[in-house]
Design a protein around this motif. Structure first.
Motif, PDB file in Angstrom:
ATOM      1  N   GLN A 171      50.056  45.214  87.296  1.00  0.00           N
ATOM      2  CA  GLN A 171      50.277  43.767  87.455  1.00  0.00           C
ATOM      3  C   GLN A 171      49.002  42.966  87.176  1.00  0.00           C
ATOM      4  N   THR A 172      47.864  43.558  87.539  1.00  0.00           N
ATOM      5  CA  THR A 172      46.591  42.867  87.279  1.00  0.00           C
ATOM      6  C   THR A 172      46.356  42.739  85.776  1.00  0.00           C
ATOM      7  N   LEU A 173      46.617  43.825  85.030  1.00  0.00           N
ATOM      8  CA  LEU A 173      46.453  43.753  83.570  1.00  0.00           C
ATOM      9  C   LEU A 173      47.396  42.718  82.979  1.00  0.00           C
ATOM     10  N   ASN A 174      48.582  42.629  83.559  1.00  0.00           N
ATOM     11  CA  ASN A 174      49.525  41.618  83.084  1.00  0.00           C
ATOM     12  C   ASN A 174      48.955  40.212  83.306  1.00  0.00           C
ATOM     13  N   ASP A 175      48.411  39.969  84.481  1.00  0.00           N
ATOM     14  CA  ASP A 175      47.790  38.659  84.748  1.00  0.00           C
ATOM     15  C   ASP A 175      46.624  38.407  83.790  1.00  0.00           C
ATOM     16  N   LEU A 176      45.821  39.442  83.565  1.00  0.00           N
ATOM     17  CA  LEU A 176      44.637  39.267  82.716  1.00  0.00           C
ATOM     18  C   LEU A 176      45.027  38.937  81.278  1.00  0.00           C
ATOM     19  N   THR A 177      46.136  39.519  80.821  1.00  0.00           N
ATOM     20  CA  THR A 177      46.512  39.270  79.426  1.00  0.00           C
ATOM     21  C   THR A 177      47.357  38.002  79.259  1.00  0.00           C
ATOM     22  N   THR A 178      47.974  37.542  80.361  1.00  0.00           N
ATOM     23  CA  THR A 178      48.830  36.358  80.191  1.00  0.00           C
ATOM     24  C   THR A 178      48.242  35.074  80.773  1.00  0.00           C
ATOM     25  N   GLU A 179      47.407  35.209  81.825  1.00  0.00           N
ATOM     26  CA  GLU A 179      46.975  33.987  82.509  1.00  0.00           C
ATOM     27  C   GLU A 179      45.489  33.686  82.423  1.00  0.00           C
ATOM     28  N   VAL A 180      44.693  34.724  82.181  1.00  0.00           N
ATOM     29  CA  VAL A 180      43.245  34.549  82.323  1.00  0.00           C
ATOM     30  C   VAL A 180      42.607  34.401  80.947  1.00  0.00           C
ATOM     31  N   LYS A 181      41.693  33.452  80.846  1.00  0.00           N
ATOM     32  CA  LYS A 181      41.055  33.289  79.527  1.00  0.00           C
ATOM     33  C   LYS A 181      39.849  34.236  79.406  1.00  0.00           C
ATOM     34  N   GLN A 182      39.608  34.658  78.162  1.00  0.00           N
ATOM     35  CA  GLN A 182      38.497  35.575  77.894  1.00  0.00           C
ATOM     36  C   GLN A 182      37.275  34.777  77.439  1.00  0.00           C
ATOM     37  N   PRO A 183      36.070  35.247  77.651  1.00  0.00           N
ATOM     38  CA  PRO A 183      35.770  36.486  78.337  1.00  0.00           C
ATOM     39  C   PRO A 183      36.007  36.342  79.838  1.00  0.00           C
ATOM     40  N   PHE A 184      36.506  37.420  80.441  1.00  0.00           N
ATOM     41  CA  PHE A 184      36.743  37.370  81.878  1.00  0.00           C
ATOM     42  C   PHE A 184      35.833  38.331  82.630  1.00  0.00           C
ATOM     43  N   TYR A 185      35.671  38.025  83.895  1.00  0.00           N
ATOM     44  CA  TYR A 185      35.124  38.995  84.838  1.00  0.00           C
ATOM     45  C   TYR A 185      36.260  39.301  85.803  1.00  0.00           C
ATOM     46  N   ALA A 186      36.735  40.537  85.828  1.00  0.00           N
ATOM     47  CA  ALA A 186      37.831  40.908  86.721  1.00  0.00           C
ATOM     48  C   ALA A 186      37.309  41.881  87.767  1.00  0.00           C
ATOM     49  N   TYR A 187      37.419  41.479  89.012  1.00  0.00           N
ATOM     50  CA  TYR A 187      36.993  42.340  90.115  1.00  0.00           C
ATOM     51  C   TYR A 187      38.246  42.775  90.868  1.00  0.00           C
ATOM     52  N   MET A 188      38.508  44.074  90.878  1.00  0.00           N
ATOM     53  CA  MET A 188      39.733  44.600  91.463  1.00  0.00           C
ATOM     54  C   MET A 188      39.410  45.543  92.621  1.00  0.00           C
ATOM     55  N   VAL A 189      39.958  45.246  93.788  1.00  0.00           N
ATOM     56  CA  VAL A 189      39.686  46.068  94.976  1.00  0.00           C
ATOM     57  C   VAL A 189      40.939  46.858  95.325  1.00  0.00           C
TER      58      VAL A 189
END
Ligand code: GP9
Length: 420
Positions: A171-189
């Protein structure tokens, strides 16, 4: 004043962070994904149980990644939040309580906030109540664009405390590819390998033999599950076209709270010394996959969570100069010192383990060439510096020194030109 001495320490340390090499700025503008896995320790990496690899996906990745096998968690009572703090602020957590809870309103130089200033979109992902560890407030202060917490995920794989890491990553990858603009910093816990580690039997396929039915056995199963989630994440990143333009880092936050030496001896099949146990309980793995898969290999120099932020900045070519970091740069060859919150430290030559009551001379100083205890005074200078660093860090946090050190903006006084 005391705070001037503290500032001077950072000025001196900063010089070590200025060392440039061929990795400096090499990945400028790439996405950065940092995964913090729950209670994920180093002792089982590359190991098998009953002929089955515990972390086959991590092991496979080490062939095309940098694997730091002497990386330390530097956490204390704030556990997961301490790992987050030391990783992102490059300072030590406090001896008591959690910085996230006690000092969320103080100023820190943090990776998400620095990246935000250089045009990145920083986002945090964690499937639990957003108020836990005061994350909601702290993540705002760290300047994340958005904190995706439990309410932002569909709980389609209920597991342990929350959602399984497989679905969490998906689901996080889905958010990153659909909602977040690049370049991103994604911190996943992650959360699936949280104490007490009792995942449903159908969630994981690992025969733990004689550990079956014990918490230690359940722990091995839970980290095996997380490894499967990591494998699926990498496959999905390749499909999504993220693999070649993203720096991926994966590390463990802290130990598993299982302290019985006999279990580790049974698992590793050998007797363990106090130094072995110290390493087992404090080392977490760090995997760094660079977008072009370069520099693959195992890195044995000591390192720790405080090192992550300055090291990411090195790869992205962002100057660390204006900031206050205690960590080292993982990508420069300088010898480095790693200090744990307990006062234990290593510089790669000696390893000091404090005594219960903290009296220096009652602690043990190991010579790492022989692996044997040596005259405690061989650890004297290192111990003084370790305590110095812990003190400085405590002062910076408690007295909000970074805010005090900010350049004072000149107060503009205007003289009224007319009077009435
Ligand atoms: C919950 C998770 C747990 O949000 O991060 O943290 P811990 O209990 O390991 O500190």
């Amino acid at each position: 004043a005391e705070s001037d001495k503290d500032k001077e320490w950072f000025n001196q340390h900063q010089k070590l962070l200025q060392v440039k090499n061929d990795l400096s700025g090499k990945y400028k503008g790439k996405n950065v994904m940092v995964i913090q896995a729950e209670a994920y320790m180093n002792f089982f990496i590359g190991k098998k149980i009953n002929g089955q690899a515990i972390t086959p996906n991590f092991d496979k990745l080490t062939k095309e990644s940098m694997y730091f096998n002497n990386y330390y968690h530097q956490t204390a009572q704030g556990r997961t939040s301490d790992a987050d703090f030391s990783t992102h602020a490059s300072l030590h957590p406090l001896p008591t309580g959690s910085v996230f809870i006690r000092y969320a309103d103080h100023k820190f130089d943090t990776l998400p906030s620095i990246l935000k200033d250089t045009g990145y979109s920083p986002n945090a992902f964690h499937v639990y109540d957003s108020s836990f560890w005061n994350r909601y407030t702290m993540y705002k202060a760290m300047n994340y664009d958005k904190f995706y917490s439990k309410k932002d995920f569909e709980i389609d794989e209920p597991l342990g405390w929350s959602l399984g890491d497989k679905s969490f990553f998906r689901q996080t990858l889905n958010d990153l590819t659909t909602e977040v603009k690049q370049p991103f910093y994604a911190y996943m816990v992650g959360i699936s390998s949280h104490h007490p580690y009792n995942l449903p039997p159908d969630a994981v396929d690992l025969d733990v033999g004689e550990f079956e039915g014990t918490m230690f056995g359940d722990y091995l199963k839970s980290v095996h599950y997380v490894d499967e989630a990591l494998g699926e994440l990498v496959d999905q990143m390749k499909k999504d076209g993220l693999w070649d333009n993203t720096i991926l880092m994966f590390y463990g936050d802290h130990d598993n709270s299982i302290k019985d030496k006999a279990l580790y001896e049974k698992f590793l099949g050998k007797p363990l010394t106090d130094l072995d146990m110290q390493k087992i309980m404090n080392q977490v793995p760090l995997l760094v996959h660079l977008p072009d898969g370069s520099r693959a290999g195992t890195y044995t120099e000591p390192a720790g969570q405080l090192d992550l932020t300055p090291s990411v900045m090195h790869l992205l070519g962002i100057s660390t100069k204006p900031y206050h970091f205690m960590g080292n740069d993982l990508f420069s060859e300088k010898p480095r010192m790693v200090v744990l919150r307990s006062g234990a430290f290593t510089d790669g030559r000696v390893y000091y383990i404090p005594s219960e009551d903290g009296t220096f001379s009652k602690g043990t100083c190991y010579n790492l060439t022989t692996g044997q205890p040596t005259d405690v005074n061989a650890c004297g200078p290192g111990y003084t510096e370790a305590l110095n660093r812990l003190n400085i860090s405590d002062q910076v946090i408690t007295y909000d020194l970074i805010r005090q050190w900010e350049p004072q903006t000149q107060e503009v006084t205007t003289t009224p030109s007319t009077s009435n």
